[in-house]
Design a protein around this motif. Structure first.
Motif, PDB file in Angstrom:
ATOM      1  N   VAL A  71       0.844  -1.190   0.000  1.00 38.55           N
ATOM      2  CA  VAL A  71       0.000   0.000   0.000  1.00 38.55           C
ATOM      3  C   VAL A  71       0.883   1.246   0.000  1.00 38.55           C
ATOM      4  N   PRO A  72       0.665   2.170  -0.956  1.00 40.94           N
ATOM      5  CA  PRO A  72       1.404   3.433  -0.909  1.00 40.94           C
ATOM      6  C   PRO A  72       0.916   4.289   0.248  1.00 40.94           C
ATOM      7  N   VAL A  73       1.835   4.980   0.888  1.00 46.14           N
ATOM      8  CA  VAL A  73       1.500   5.812   2.044  1.00 46.14           C
ATOM      9  C   VAL A  73       1.843   7.261   1.707  1.00 46.14           C
ATOM     10  N   GLY A  86       7.954  14.709  10.392  1.00 44.75           N
ATOM     11  CA  GLY A  86       9.199  14.118  10.842  1.00 44.75           C
ATOM     12  C   GLY A  86       8.978  12.715  11.375  1.00 44.75           C
ATOM     13  N   GLU A  87      10.052  11.952  11.466  1.00 43.66           N
ATOM     14  CA  GLU A  87       9.957  10.568  11.919  1.00 43.66           C
ATOM     15  C   GLU A  87       9.264  10.466  13.274  1.00 43.66           C
ATOM     16  N   SER A  88       9.552  11.405  14.171  1.00 47.00           N
ATOM     17  CA  SER A  88       8.996  11.337  15.523  1.00 47.00           C
ATOM     18  C   SER A  88       7.508  11.632  15.566  1.00 47.00           C
ATOM     19  N   ARG A  89       6.958  12.213  14.499  1.00 49.07           N
ATOM     20  CA  ARG A  89       5.539  12.595  14.479  1.00 49.07           C
ATOM     21  C   ARG A  89       4.713  11.713  13.558  1.00 49.07           C
ATOM     22  N   ARG A  90       5.306  10.678  12.993  1.00 52.17           N
ATOM     23  CA  ARG A  90       4.564   9.766  12.110  1.00 52.17           C
ATOM     24  C   ARG A  90       3.869   8.703  12.957  1.00 52.17           C
ATOM     25  N   ALA A  91       2.805   9.085  13.623  1.00 53.72           N
ATOM     26  CA  ALA A  91       2.188   8.205  14.616  1.00 53.72           C
ATOM     27  C   ALA A  91       1.302   7.127  13.990  1.00 53.72           C
ATOM     28  N   HIS A  92       0.431   7.515  13.051  1.00 53.92           N
ATOM     29  CA  HIS A  92      -0.563   6.581  12.526  1.00 53.92           C
ATOM     30  C   HIS A  92      -0.662   6.673  11.005  1.00 53.92           C
ATOM     31  N   VAL A  93      -1.169   5.593  10.437  1.00 54.86           N
ATOM     32  CA  VAL A  93      -1.527   5.567   9.020  1.00 54.86           C
ATOM     33  C   VAL A  93      -3.007   5.220   8.928  1.00 54.86           C
ATOM     34  N   VAL A  94      -3.753   6.062   8.224  1.00 55.83           N
ATOM     35  CA  VAL A  94      -5.171   5.812   7.978  1.00 55.83           C
ATOM     36  C   VAL A  94      -5.277   5.090   6.638  1.00 55.83           C
ATOM     37  N   ILE A  95      -5.724   3.839   6.670  1.00 49.08           N
ATOM     38  CA  ILE A  95      -5.889   3.055   5.443  1.00 49.08           C
ATOM     39  C   ILE A  95      -7.292   3.314   4.914  1.00 49.08           C
ATOM     40  N   ALA A  96      -7.385   3.829   3.698  1.00 55.46           N
ATOM     41  CA  ALA A  96      -8.683   4.249   3.163  1.00 55.46           C
ATOM     42  C   ALA A  96      -8.800   3.888   1.690  1.00 55.46           C
ATOM     43  N   GLY A 104      -2.648   4.551   2.027  1.00 56.29           N
ATOM     44  CA  GLY A 104      -2.530   4.980   3.405  1.00 56.29           C
ATOM     45  C   GLY A 104      -2.220   6.457   3.465  1.00 56.29           C
ATOM     46  N   PHE A 105      -2.708   7.119   4.504  1.00 58.80           N
ATOM     47  CA  PHE A 105      -2.420   8.534   4.719  1.00 58.80           C
ATOM     48  C   PHE A 105      -1.682   8.676   6.039  1.00 58.80           C
ATOM     49  N   LEU A 106      -0.474   9.175   5.960  1.00 60.85           N
ATOM     50  CA  LEU A 106       0.369   9.350   7.128  1.00 60.85           C
ATOM     51  C   LEU A 106      -0.093  10.574   7.902  1.00 60.85           C
TER      52      LEU A 106
END
Length: 309
Positions: A71-73, A86-96, A104-106
């Motif tokens: 899945v592309p994000v 930033g890497e530290s703020r990439r908490a979730h991916v919404v798969i839609a 996916g939406f980062l």
């Protein structure tokens, strides 16, 4: 969290057709809150390892293996013109699922699901990041911005409005029509795509940004004379501010002056549920975004019906 979220999404489907919208709220920056229609959400996961995809669009942060599916994000913050998360703020991916594809939406973090009346949604002002929004609303005095995901996807994967040669030939064989098509869609990108498809069929359009304005336009036309002698059909998105496409279709069928109009619901929402809702509200056709040829086929079928009448 994911299990409870999916339960909430299932309950939210009961809102469809009642001019209400269920939004999954999420954060990008520390204070900004954004929303996405939960009908489009399959799941929310902690950000998995992302692999770089050589030659991909700059908005694509990478690809992820989601239960055996690549899945592309897409980094939504970068897509709306801000710095990449930033890497530290990439908490979730919404798969839609949007426009016949899964991505996916980062996002920085997921908040909650809220139910809003679409009459509370407002058209965003122009300029700045607002060019990437379809609507805004307020919850407890806090601004919620709804991203124009169709515009993001058009930037990343495209969506050519060019028709196949066969369909262009079919349109030429049928000939032009003095009748216009009323297009209701809150996405400027989607309206532009539809307009270009109709232009290749020799059909002019009237464009509005929400269902309420579409209904007002139809009522004004009805005061001038039979609407079916002015319009070929209505092409409407489903999720829009002020009045959604399901409610618009219901109102059209209730009005004796409008009830014979041909209505196509054209939406990035897809699946069995949406087809059932199309039948329930009395639309004539459902077309999932965005396929130029499939949209054109629906318009051509209506053109043939009008010529034969």
């Amino acid at each position: 969290m994911a299990y409870g979220l999916l339960e909430s999404i299932d309950r939210s489907t009961q809102l469809a057709g009642h001019n209400r919208l269920a939004l999954l709220l999420f954060h990008l920056g520390p204070r900004q809150i954004f929303g996405i229609n939960v009908f489009k959400v399959q799941e929310v996961i902690r950000t998995p390892p992302l692999s770089a995809l050589p030659g991909s669009h700059p908005y694509v942060a990478g690809v992820a293996d989601i239960r055996g599916r690549i899945v592309p994000v897409i980094d939504l913050q970068r897509a709306i013109g801000a710095e990449a998360l930033g890497e530290s703020r990439r908490a979730h991916v919404v798969i839609a699922e949007f426009n016949r594809s899964v991505q996916g939406f980062l996002v920085g973090g997921v908040d909650r699901i809220v139910h809003v009346d679409v009459t509370a949604l407002e058209t965003p002002p122009s300029g700045g990041t607002e060019g990437w929004l379809t609507a805004i609303t307020r919850l407890n005095d806090q601004l919620v911005e709804i991203i124009d995901v169709e515009k993001v996807l058009a930037e990343v994967v495209g969506g050519s409005p060019e028709l196949s040669g066969r369909l262009r030939e079919d349109a030429q064989a049928i000939g032009g029509t003095p009748l216009k098509v009323l297009v209701a869609d809150d996405s400027r990108v989607a309206r532009g795509q539809i307009e270009r498809v109709l232009g290749q069929l020799g059909v002019d359009s009237i464009q509005v940004a929400d269902g309420r304005e579409a209904l007002r336009q139809l009522q004004r036309m009805a005061e001038r004379g039979p609407v079916t002698e002015q319009l070929l059909m209505v092409i409407s998105d489903v999720e829009m501010p002020n009045m959604d496409g399901y409610t618009l279709t219901t109102e059209i069928r209730r009005d004796p002056r409008l009830k014979d109009l041909h209505v196509m619901l054209h939406t990035s929402l897809s699946g069995i549920f949406n087809n059932a809702m199309v039948q329930r509200v009395g639309a004539d056709r459902f077309c999932a975004k965005f396929s130029s040829d499939e949209l054109a086929q629906g318009v051509l079928e209506r053109l043939r019906m009008a010529v034969a009448a």
